[in-house]
Scaffold this active site. Structure first.
Site, PDB file in Angstrom:
ATOM      1  N   ASP A 181       0.872  -1.153   0.000  1.00  0.00           N
ATOM      2  CA  ASP A 181       0.000   0.000   0.000  1.00  0.00           C
ATOM      3  C   ASP A 181       0.928   1.227   0.000  1.00  0.00           C
ATOM      4  O   ASP A 181       2.142   1.088   0.168  1.00  0.00           O
ATOM      5  CB  ASP A 181      -0.889  -0.038   1.246  1.00  0.00           C
ATOM      6  CG  ASP A 181      -1.740   1.202   1.400  1.00  0.00           C
ATOM      7  OD1 ASP A 181      -2.278   1.682   0.387  1.00  0.00           O
ATOM      8  OD2 ASP A 181      -1.857   1.708   2.539  1.00  0.00           O
TER       9      ASP A 181
ATOM     10  N   ASP B 118      -0.136   5.100   1.089  1.00  0.00           N
ATOM     11  CA  ASP B 118      -0.386   6.026   2.195  1.00  0.00           C
ATOM     12  C   ASP B 118      -0.310   5.317   3.538  1.00  0.00           C
ATOM     13  O   ASP B 118      -0.913   4.257   3.737  1.00  0.00           O
ATOM     14  CB  ASP B 118      -1.770   6.665   2.047  1.00  0.00           C
ATOM     15  CG  ASP B 118      -1.854   7.587   0.832  1.00  0.00           C
ATOM     16  OD1 ASP B 118      -0.806   8.080   0.383  1.00  0.00           O
ATOM     17  OD2 ASP B 118      -2.982   7.806   0.339  1.00  0.00           O
TER      18      ASP B 118
END
Length: 272
Positions: free
Chosen positions: A9, A11
């Site tokens: 991922d 963020d």
């Protein structure tokens, strides 16, 4: 060290903040963002915010400069570089957008470490405004997943990655609730690395029985580096042991297999 796919991922996993919120806050548009948030999907809202920021005189260069100041743990970049140097195939699956991610990765000098970036598409239009679009066009069809936001189901990306590999092991790193769905798609022999005390970790703690992958938590960039490199080493050793075991099954000397029947000594008749 082939045979390992690492999916990140972005963020709050590679960087320490949500890149959307970071840009909005740094450019002074937080109040407007919060005002509009209840009225439209997040992805649509970010496209609208780019319009508002542009109308206020903020250029695409201003946005890029803000992105280059994004907070990141000092061990996150070395961890990514080490995993890439060890031969892992690194990919990103993120609900941010392509311009934000590429700007940050290029600034950090790790753009070339990733083989693909799966995120919401974006481009700068002829007026110099950043346009942001959904990864999945929810205006024309529903992706069919009730766990994920309408613009992106990360498990659809994970299933595509799984279909493209054979014996490779998957390591998935994430923090948010949108990372729970793809974690459900991981199988035995895969690994999920949820960030401790973040939504993904909390969902896994409440539903541990639904995760088939081995779970390894982490709290910050230092632990991310330690856990990730430990898992890469573990998988590599397992792969090497499996290769060695397979090699032992192959005869070292195959001369008896290729010897013709005529070359074998004939049986002597037994006297009666």
């Amino acid at each position: 060290m082939a045979g390992i796919v690492v999916v990140f991922d972005f963020d709050k996993t590679i960087i320490e903040v949500d890149s959307d919120n970071w840009v909005v806050d740094e450019l002074g548009a937080t109040d407007l963002f919060n005002q509009l948030l209840p009225t439209m999907p997040w992805n649509s809202l970010m496209d609208r915010m780019m319009k508002e920021l542009h109308s206020q005189g903020n250029t695409i260069d201003d946005v890029a400069e803000v992105l280059k100041r994004v907070p990141i743990h000092p061990r996150a970049v070395p961890a990514i570089k080490s995993a890439h140097a060890l031969g892992c195939d690194l990919k990103i699956v993120s609900d941010a957008n392509l311009f934000f991610i590429e700007t940050i990765l290029k600034h950090l000098g790790i753009m070339e470490c990733f083989s693909e970036i799966n995120t919401n598409p974006s481009f700068v239009d002829e007026e110099g405004r950043l346009r942001i679009f959904p990864h999945h066009d929810f205006t024309s069809s529903f992706h069919g997943c009730s766990l994920c936001p309408p613009n992106m189901c990360k498990s659809m990306v994970i299933k595509r990655i799984q279909a493209s590999i054979s014996t490779e092991k998957l390591i998935y790193l994430g923090d948010g609730s949108g990372d729970f769905c793809p974690s459900l798609k991981l199988g035995n022999g895969d690994y999920v690395m949820p960030r401790k005390n973040f939504p993904l970790w909390e969902l896994i703690c409440r539903n541990p029985g639904v995760i088939k992958a081995e779970i390894h938590e982490w709290s910050d960039g230092e632990e991310l580096e330690d856990v990730l490199l430990h898992l890469i080493k573990k998988i590599s050793e397992e792969n090497n042991n499996s290769a060695a075991a397979a090699a032992m099954l192959i005869p070292v000397d195959c001369k008896f297999e290729t010897m013709s029947a005529q070359a074998l000594p004939q049986a002597l008749p037994v006297p009666h």
